[in-house]
Design an enzyme around this catalytic site. Structure first.
Site, PDB file in Angstrom:
ATOM      1  N   ARG A   1       0.947  -1.265   0.120  1.00  0.00           N
ATOM      2  CA  ARG A   1       0.035   0.088  -0.041  1.00  0.00           C
ATOM      3  C   ARG A   1       0.820   1.272   0.033  1.00  0.00           C
ATOM      4  NH1 ARG A   1      -2.358  -0.118   6.370  1.00  0.00           N
ATOM      5  NH2 ARG A   1      -0.410   0.665   7.273  1.00  0.00           N
TER       6      ARG A   1
ATOM      7  N   GLN B   1       3.380   4.324  -0.702  1.00  0.00           N
ATOM      8  CA  GLN B   1       4.262   4.344  -1.589  1.00  0.00           C
ATOM      9  C   GLN B   1       4.717   3.169  -2.338  1.00  0.00           C
ATOM     10  OE1 GLN B   1       7.697   6.989  -0.401  1.00  0.00           O
ATOM     11  NE2 GLN B   1       6.596   7.737   1.472  1.00  0.00           N
TER      12      GLN B   1
ATOM     13  N   ASN C   1      11.659   0.316   0.778  1.00  0.00           N
ATOM     14  CA  ASN C   1      10.554   1.276   1.321  1.00  0.00           C
ATOM     15  C   ASN C   1       9.861   0.961   2.542  1.00  0.00           C
ATOM     16  OD1 ASN C   1       8.381   3.175   0.483  1.00  0.00           O
ATOM     17  ND2 ASN C   1       7.089   1.341   0.689  1.00  0.00           N
TER      18      ASN C   1
ATOM     19  N   SER D   1      13.921   9.830   4.472  1.00  0.00           N
ATOM     20  CA  SER D   1      13.063  10.772   4.836  1.00  0.00           C
ATOM     21  C   SER D   1      13.751  12.195   5.055  1.00  0.00           C
ATOM     22  CB  SER D   1      12.427  10.491   6.096  1.00  0.00           C
ATOM     23  OG  SER D   1      11.686  11.463   7.102  1.00  0.00           O
TER      24      SER D   1
ATOM     25  N   TYR E   1      12.828   7.567  14.775  1.00  0.00           N
ATOM     26  CA  TYR E   1      12.480   7.585  13.503  1.00  0.00           C
ATOM     27  C   TYR E   1      13.765   8.411  12.850  1.00  0.00           C
ATOM     28  CZ  TYR E   1      10.140   8.257   9.078  1.00  0.00           C
ATOM     29  OH  TYR E   1       9.766   8.265   7.783  1.00  0.00           O
TER      30      TYR E   1
ATOM     31  N   LYS F   1      16.452   7.109  10.140  1.00  0.00           N
ATOM     32  CA  LYS F   1      16.717   7.637   8.684  1.00  0.00           C
ATOM     33  C   LYS F   1      18.026   8.047   8.615  1.00  0.00           C
ATOM     34  CE  LYS F   1      12.555   6.203   7.044  1.00  0.00           C
ATOM     35  NZ  LYS F   1      12.458   5.385   6.212  1.00  0.00           N
TER      36      LYS F   1
ATOM     37  N   VAL G   1       4.139  12.482   3.459  1.00  0.00           N
ATOM     38  CA  VAL G   1       3.568  12.071   2.477  1.00  0.00           C
ATOM     39  C   VAL G   1       1.996  11.539   2.661  1.00  0.00           C
ATOM     40  CG1 VAL G   1       3.321  10.168   0.563  1.00  0.00           C
ATOM     41  CG2 VAL G   1       5.680  11.194   1.183  1.00  0.00           C
TER      42      VAL G   1
END
Length: 275
Positions: free
Chosen positions: A24, A26, A110, A162, A175, A179, A208
């Site tokens: 689902r 991206q 991803n 990100s 996070y 990243k 996004v």
């Protein structure tokens, strides 16, 4: 004379792409666009909910829908149910890709999850889930795929990082740490794989419009519109970023127009990093 418009769209006829977090958002957008460019698709997703994050993750039905969409474009599609945190499952997925296709040309890392809290309130489970999925999962999947990618005439790896990979975001320390790690890993991989003609790049999306962002909003007791409003004030372009727009950057990085681009981080953030 070369048409620059066509040069920026990859011809992936006869190639194979592996996309993680494919069911689902991206990931789905990436799979379908790569198939439209001629690639066969190995679509990997965990397809079950986890203790962390608390929001629902993709389902097997959603993964099967991606497979059906790819096959509807006349391309082969291989569903892979695996957790990128699990070394055995990831290694098995890599072996399945080799058995099914005998090659791999494109890897799109991803898969990601997110939660939010001040760093001193993060639980061990939150830290581990986010860092092991978003950073270690990229390393683990690439290790499983790198043998095939090194044999490809033009191997391509794109890691979805990100804007949080190059700046701090309050209440997302785990996070951000993960990243930032993806950005560093991208650059190290680019150096180490240059001799095999494999390019490695990262995309830095802003906020996004996606199921992950909606899940985060629900976890925080907010609406997706509230979350967008929180991040849009950072952007120069006051518009919500879509999955398709991130996919557009991915396609450029896979195109002949970007064949000399490696170790690069491409922001799709509405200009937020310009501030």
């Amino acid at each position: 004379m070369l048409d620059p418009r066509s040069a920026a769209v990859p011809d992936l006829t006869g190639q194979v792409a592996l996309v993680t977090g494919a069911a689902r958002g991206q990931g789905r957008s990436h799979c379908i666009a790569l198939a439209e460019c001629g690639a066969d698709i190995a679509a990997l997703d965990v397809c079950r909910d986890l203790d962390v994050p608390s929001y629902p993750l993709a389902t097997r039905t959603e993964l099967d829908d991606v497979v059906a969409a790819v096959e509807g474009l006349g391309r082969r599609a291989l569903p892979l149910v695996a957790d990128v945190r699990d070394p055995g499952e990831v290694a098995s997925a890599g072996e399945t890709v080799e058995e099914a296709f005998g090659r791999l040309d494109v890897l799109v890392n991803n898969a990601a999850v997110v939660t939010s809290a001040p760093f001193w309130e993060l639980s061990e489970a939150q830290w581990s889930a986010v860092v092991d999925t978003n950073l270690s999962g990229v390393w683990r999947t690439t290790v499983a795929a790198v043998g095939l990618l090194r044999r490809s005439p033009r191997g391509r790896i794109v890691n979805i990082a990100s804007t949080g990979g190059v700046r701090a975001v309050p209440e997302f320390a785990h996070y951000v740490a993960a990243k930032h790690g993806v950005v560093g890993l991208t650059r190290a991989m680019a150096i180490e794989l240059a001799g095999a003609n494999v390019t490695v790049n990262a995309i830095l999306p802003g906020a996004v419009d996606s199921p992950m962002l909606a899940g985060l909003a629900d976890e925080l007791g907010l609406t997706p519109a509230d979350v967008h409003k929180r991040w849009l004030h950072d952007q120069l372009l006051n518009e919500v970023i879509t999955s398709d727009e991130v996919t557009g950057a991915l396609l450029w990085l896979l195109s002949d127009a970007a064949r000399h681009v490696t170790g690069h981080c491409l922001a799709v953030d509405g200009g937020a990093l310009a501030r």
